[in-house]
Design a protein around this motif. Structure first.
Motif, PDB file in Angstrom:
ATOM      1  N   SER A  48       0.838  -1.196   0.000  1.00 44.00           N
ATOM      2  CA  SER A  48       0.000   0.000   0.000  1.00 44.00           C
ATOM      3  C   SER A  48       0.878   1.252   0.000  1.00 44.00           C
ATOM      4  CB  SER A  48      -0.911   0.004   1.233  1.00 44.00           C
ATOM      5  OG  SER A  48      -1.693   1.172   1.271  1.00 44.00           O
ATOM      6  N   GLY A  49       0.617   2.148  -0.949  1.00 42.71           N
ATOM      7  CA  GLY A  49       1.407   3.373  -1.046  1.00 42.71           C
ATOM      8  C   GLY A  49       2.780   3.165  -1.646  1.00 42.71           C
ATOM      9  N   ARG A  53      -0.576   2.552  -8.629  1.00 40.43           N
ATOM     10  CA  ARG A  53      -1.925   2.169  -8.214  1.00 40.43           C
ATOM     11  C   ARG A  53      -2.384   0.825  -8.763  1.00 40.43           C
ATOM     12  NH1 ARG A  53      -5.813   6.380 -10.146  1.00 40.43           N
ATOM     13  NH2 ARG A  53      -4.378   6.488 -11.919  1.00 40.43           N
ATOM     14  N   SER A 199      -1.911   6.346  -1.975  1.00 43.65           N
ATOM     15  CA  SER A 199      -0.901   6.089  -3.003  1.00 43.65           C
ATOM     16  C   SER A 199      -0.589   7.378  -3.746  1.00 43.65           C
ATOM     17  CB  SER A 199      -1.390   5.027  -3.995  1.00 43.65           C
ATOM     18  OG  SER A 199      -2.515   5.493  -4.714  1.00 43.65           O
TER      19      SER A 199
END
Length: 295
Positions: A48-49, A53, A199
């Motif tokens: 995540s991040g 994406r 993100s």
């Protein structure tokens, strides 16, 4: 002791999974022609991040759905807590959630040098608990740098990058004085949010920042058309963000952020972005100070 036990169990589970898949195929998992791009799940905490994406499936470990990739990747999160190598997350995400580049029909594999660097640093941690380096992570299976691959952050040969390129100039939006300037520019900004960031990704010369969950609106001084445009895009933009470095977007995207900006051509453009590094109590006090201003 609970943490150590969890690490042991998680690594053992993933070792068994990877060995079983390796037994089915002597080489890297082949990717069917009908591979697809899927959003990186918000629940996939390992990646995540990470800076992009969308991930390509099947991934390099043969997982065919975001849910399967998320479930299997969760077992490796405790290893990151050992901080055995700064590129461990980059390497693991290249396998579990390979970046999806529209112009390519297959996932981009990690470079062999990245694999070897992470293996050499993290294997002693795993070996301390009696676990080997998984066969599916065999570094000889990955490109030596002559083909397109994901390098380490400090690799001199950067064939492809999944993070926002960093320049030597600090973005004004993310300057060290940004916290003070938030208070000074609060009333002159069209919007102000307290938010978490899910993100960010490069988009031409700019950087697109995507909030995670609901943001708290501290200020919103725009008309109905601008509000509708903001609702439709649900993103903040850092203009020319690819040519400068933003400390607020470096490392893991954790904690609270404060963002100021204006609407321009239907986009929410960032003027200031700060990651709050102090206690939550101080953040609440700072927000009360902002809201007390007579704008």
């Amino acid at each position: 002791m609970v943490y150590v036990y969890s690490l042991c169990v998680c690594v053992l589970m993933l070792s068994v999974v990877c060995r079983s898949r390796a037994d089915e195929d002597d080489g890297p998992v082949s990717t069917p022609a009908r591979s697809v791009c899927k959003p990186v799940p918000n629940t996939m905490h390992l990646c995540s991040g990470i800076g992009y994406r969308e991930m390509r499936l099947p991934n390099l470990l043969g997982h065919e759905s975001p849910r399967e990739a998320q479930q299997q990747s969760a077992a490796w999160t405790p290893l990151l807590g050992k901080h055995c190598h700064p590129d461990a997350r980059r390497f693991l995400c290249a396998l579990f959630a390979p970046v999806c580049l529209p112009e390519l029909a297959a996932p981009v594999r990690p470079c062999r040098s990245l694999c070897e660097a992470v293996r050499d640093a993290c294997l002693p941690v795993m070996s301390a608990f009696g676990f080997p380096w998984p066969e599916m992570f065999n570094c000889s299976r990955f490109p030596d740098g002559s083909d397109l691959c994901v390098p380490g952050e400090r690799d001199p040969v950067r064939a492809v990058t999944t993070d926002t390129p960093k320049g030597s100039v600090v973005c004004e939006v993310c300057s060290q004085e940004a916290e003070t300037e938030i208070q000074q520019n609060f009333c002159s900004s069209q919007f102000a949010f307290r938010l978490r960031i899910g993100s960010f990704s490069p988009d031409g010369s700019d950087v697109r920042v995507v909030p995670q969950g609901r943001s708290r609106v501290l200020r919103w001084e725009t008309g109905p058309q601008e509000q509708q445009a903001a609702m439709e895009q649900s993103a903040l933009w850092l203009l020319e963000g690819r040519s400068c470095s933003c400390r607020a977007l470096e490392g893991r995207l954790t904690g609270s952020y404060i963002a100021l900006g204006d609407m321009q051509n239907g986009r929410m453009l960032l003027k200031r972005l700060v990651r709050w590094s102090r206690e939550e109590k101080e953040l609440k006090k700072f927000i009360r100070t902002l809201l007390r201003q007579a704008c």
